[in-house]
Every structure is written in structure tokens, then in C-alpha cells.
Design an enzyme around this catalytic site. Sequence first.
Site, PDB file in Angstrom:
ATOM      1  N   ASP A   1       0.084  -7.652   1.422  1.00 50.15           N
ATOM      2  CA  ASP A   1       0.471  -6.356   1.350  1.00 50.15           C
ATOM      3  C   ASP A   1       1.923  -6.113   1.679  1.00 50.15           C
ATOM      4  O   ASP A   1       2.419  -5.254   2.280  1.00 50.15           O
ATOM      5  CB  ASP A   1      -0.214  -5.642   2.956  1.00 50.15           C
ATOM      6  CG  ASP A   1      -0.048  -4.134   2.885  1.00 50.15           C
ATOM      7  OD1 ASP A   1       0.067  -3.593   1.825  1.00 50.15           O
ATOM      8  OD2 ASP A   1       0.053  -3.629   4.033  1.00 50.15           O
TER       9      ASP A   1
ATOM     10  N   HIS B   1       0.802  -1.051   0.026  1.00 49.56           N
ATOM     11  CA  HIS B   1      -0.057   0.084  -0.130  1.00 49.56           C
ATOM     12  C   HIS B   1       0.824   1.206  -0.059  1.00 49.56           C
ATOM     13  O   HIS B   1       0.434   2.258  -0.210  1.00 49.56           O
ATOM     14  CB  HIS B   1      -1.043  -0.160   1.171  1.00 49.56           C
ATOM     15  CG  HIS B   1      -0.282   0.191   2.558  1.00 49.56           C
ATOM     16  ND1 HIS B   1       0.056  -0.685   3.421  1.00 49.56           N
ATOM     17  CD2 HIS B   1       0.148   1.286   3.138  1.00 49.56           C
ATOM     18  CE1 HIS B   1       0.399  -0.185   4.773  1.00 49.56           C
ATOM     19  NE2 HIS B   1       0.739   0.943   4.528  1.00 49.56           N
TER      20      HIS B   1
ATOM     21  N   SER C   1       4.699   2.345   7.825  1.00 46.95           N
ATOM     22  CA  SER C   1       4.505   1.275   7.071  1.00 46.95           C
ATOM     23  C   SER C   1       5.509   0.876   6.408  1.00 46.95           C
ATOM     24  O   SER C   1       6.192   1.683   5.641  1.00 46.95           O
ATOM     25  CB  SER C   1       3.111   1.633   6.237  1.00 46.95           C
ATOM     26  OG  SER C   1       2.063   1.555   6.748  1.00 46.95           O
TER      27      SER C   1
END
Length: 454
Positions: A230, A197, A310
Site C-alpha cells: 500500500d 490507495h 492516508s
Amino acid sequence: MTDNTPGSSGNQPEEPQSQAQGGHAASAGDTPAAGVPPQQDQPHQQGGPEQTAQQHFPPYSTQQFQTQQHPYQGQSQAWNPGYGAMPPVQSEHGAPRRRNSLVAGAAVLALAAGLIGGGVGGYVGYQLGGGGSSSVTALDQPAPARSASTAPQGSVQQVAQKVLPSVVQLQVASFGGSGEGSGIVLSSDGYILTNNHVVASAGQGGRITATFNDNRTASVRVIGTDPDSDLAVVKADITGLTPAELGRSDDLAVGAPVVAIGSPFGLSGTVTSGIISAKDRPVRAGGENGDQSSVLNALQTDAAINPGNSGGPLVDMDGRVVGINSAIYSPGSGQEQGGSVGLGFAIPVDQAKRVAQELKNTGSATHASLGVTVTNGPQPGAYIHNVVPGGAAEKAGLKPGDLVTKVDDRVVQDMDGLVAAVRTHSPGDKVTLTISGVGGDRTVQATLNGDKGQ
């Protein structure tokens, strides 16, 4: 509801099933900076616009995962990918006013002269009086010698010194906006592991730039992405990097100390610490363009993780990567963005390492699949709604209406628990399933298939 235990397609809202109602998991990912270049030197206000993922990571290019029917269950709340705001650091510009500067200057000079005169008079009086007292303030004391101590073995300081050279800040600019995330150096010649992402928007004519711990920058190209896990592998045009040391996550203990490193809200090289709060936590993490999502078998930590973290590492006290920070739980809803509340989630390195190797070598990854669609029901477990012809479940003798309550020794509470349990395995692994149905409990053996990631 459908679920193709890893390998099935469908949209998954993003919220850990185990979390309190009213909250949502957001990816800990990209810090939005749409419309405002993140490095501009101009005043700005604080704030701004992350399992399944969040990362606070249109003026803002924030991916929104709307509540929708999930291949594994009927309803769930939405998780926002991790885009966040600019750092809450306010800069001030402009010079002080010069009102009455000449008068002020004269006053200063007069004051100085007065001090000199008073000092002379006081000194003479002191000498004539033959006495007096003096005082020393902290401001008069010399600076101490520089500390020569080294970081204690196993301290957060030592871990930070070891790991920081292997952590990257990723800045993504695309037609939809811009954002930031983090990455982990895999090789000295520029291979980097991050979250899907974080870099997903770059596939639409975007640009990715990596900034390294030594302040060098380089352009980045995407090598392979896997929305189901992911994860993504990218390559920077640079050499001489320090690869991270990868550890293992299967033997981590709850309560073990860990350190998270990344670029929350664009603040590169940020170090936070905490513990492993839980393991095997089914969490829905960031999807692609709001219509893909994945259930992660996540590590939970209370180390502060925020939008921009992230893709950065979660490491043990030996400085070895044990997880890839991917999501946080935010008690807000809709497009509301929040920071750390002590509920962060990381992809276990055991899973991430296998996927990263496939992405680096082939550009895509495979996942273990049981070959069923499942739903939740009134009892704990995952109800089999449909069995895929030729799949692992059919070969094992499973039928619609069966309730899966265990995978090996792991208890399955709901459909996400089944998906997460299967995700811990590789294609070709054999698992023992405990089935509750007419006639009581029984166990069956299943050999998991391998499905190509989307």
C-alpha cells in the site's frame, strides 16, 4: 485458502484480525468529493460518504473491498479504502435582509443623539457633584505584546513547525470521481511518498495535483506503485521543497508520544498527537480496485487519523518520520464511513523506506516470501495448507499440515500474523521458524525468497 506469504496473490478483506467483531478497518485515505469539486465556494451539508485499509478517503468514488475468500483465510470482514466526505464546515452565503433599513437607520441616529445628550448631562452632574466612580472592562484593556517565546524543545508545536513544510495534500480527479490524501516530501525536486490507495484511481486517466505547505501547487505523475505494501512514489513538477527526515521504527517503544500530520477531510496541515498504542499489529490495508489487499505489520496509534490522512507522516518528538498513516478502524459496516475512534494504523518507516527506494528507482518493489499458502485453525498459529515448489518453506523442510507458531522470537497467532512477521524482513533474510506438528515442536531455518510486487 491460499496465502503466499508476501508474494502470493489473492484478495484480502480488510479488517484487523485483532479487532472487535462487527467493525472494519478503513483506509485513512482519500476524501471523496465525487461530483462536487472540493474547493467550490457553495453551501453544502455536513457528512458524506477510511486494516485492510480504509481511508474514507457512484457519486463518490469509494473503493469497496467486499468480504471474499482470502489467500490467507476463509472468511473476514470488509475494509473500506479511505475516502471520506467534504469537511464538516458549513459556509453561509447571502447578505442580510434590508427590511426597514431607513427606519432602522433613523432609530440608530436617534439613539446616538440620546446617548450624546445623556452623556453631557451626566458629565455636568458628575462635575457639580465633585465625585463619582469609573470602571474598566476587559474590552478597554490594550492588547498584550506579541509572544516572543519559542516552541519548547520536543513539544508538539516544535514538531509541527519542523514537519509541516514536508507534508503535501494530494487531490486526485478521475472518471470514477475524486478524492484527497496526503504525502511526504522525499526530495527537494518533487519526489513524494504516499499510499497506493490514494493514487490508485489516477491510473485510469486521472489527474493528481499536489498542494504544498507554502500554498504552491503542481501536477503530479506516478513513478511506481505497490499494492501489496500500500505504498506509492509520485513526482511533482516543482523544486525547492523541504524533504522530511526519516527516522526508524524498530526501536519505538509502546507509549512513546507521536504526532500525525495530514489533510483529514480535506483540511490540509492538520496536526494531531497521541502515543504508540501497539506494535507489530497485523492489519489489512487498502487494495487496488477492491481485488488486492495486503497485510501490514502496522504501528497502532491513538493520534486522531481520519479520511484524508492516508499517506501522511506519523513522526516522533524529534520530528522524524516513523510511519506512514494508512488505515483506521471504523466500527461501522458496509459503506458506512466513520472518523477516528483512537485506532489508527501506520506502515513502519523501516519497511516503507526500503519499498520507496525500489519504487523510485525501478517503479516496482519486491517482498520477502516464505512460499506457502496458509489458513487458520482451531489452535493458535498459521496452518500450512500448501508448499510452493522451490520456495523457502520447501527448502526448509516444511510440509502441509505443519503449524507455524513463531518467526524468530515473535509469536504467530494466526495466518495474518505469519504474513505480517515475514513482511518485516527483506528478501534473502534468514529466519528461524518454530513448527508444531506430529512429534512436538521443532525449529527450522529458512532463507526468504524475493517476490515481485503486483
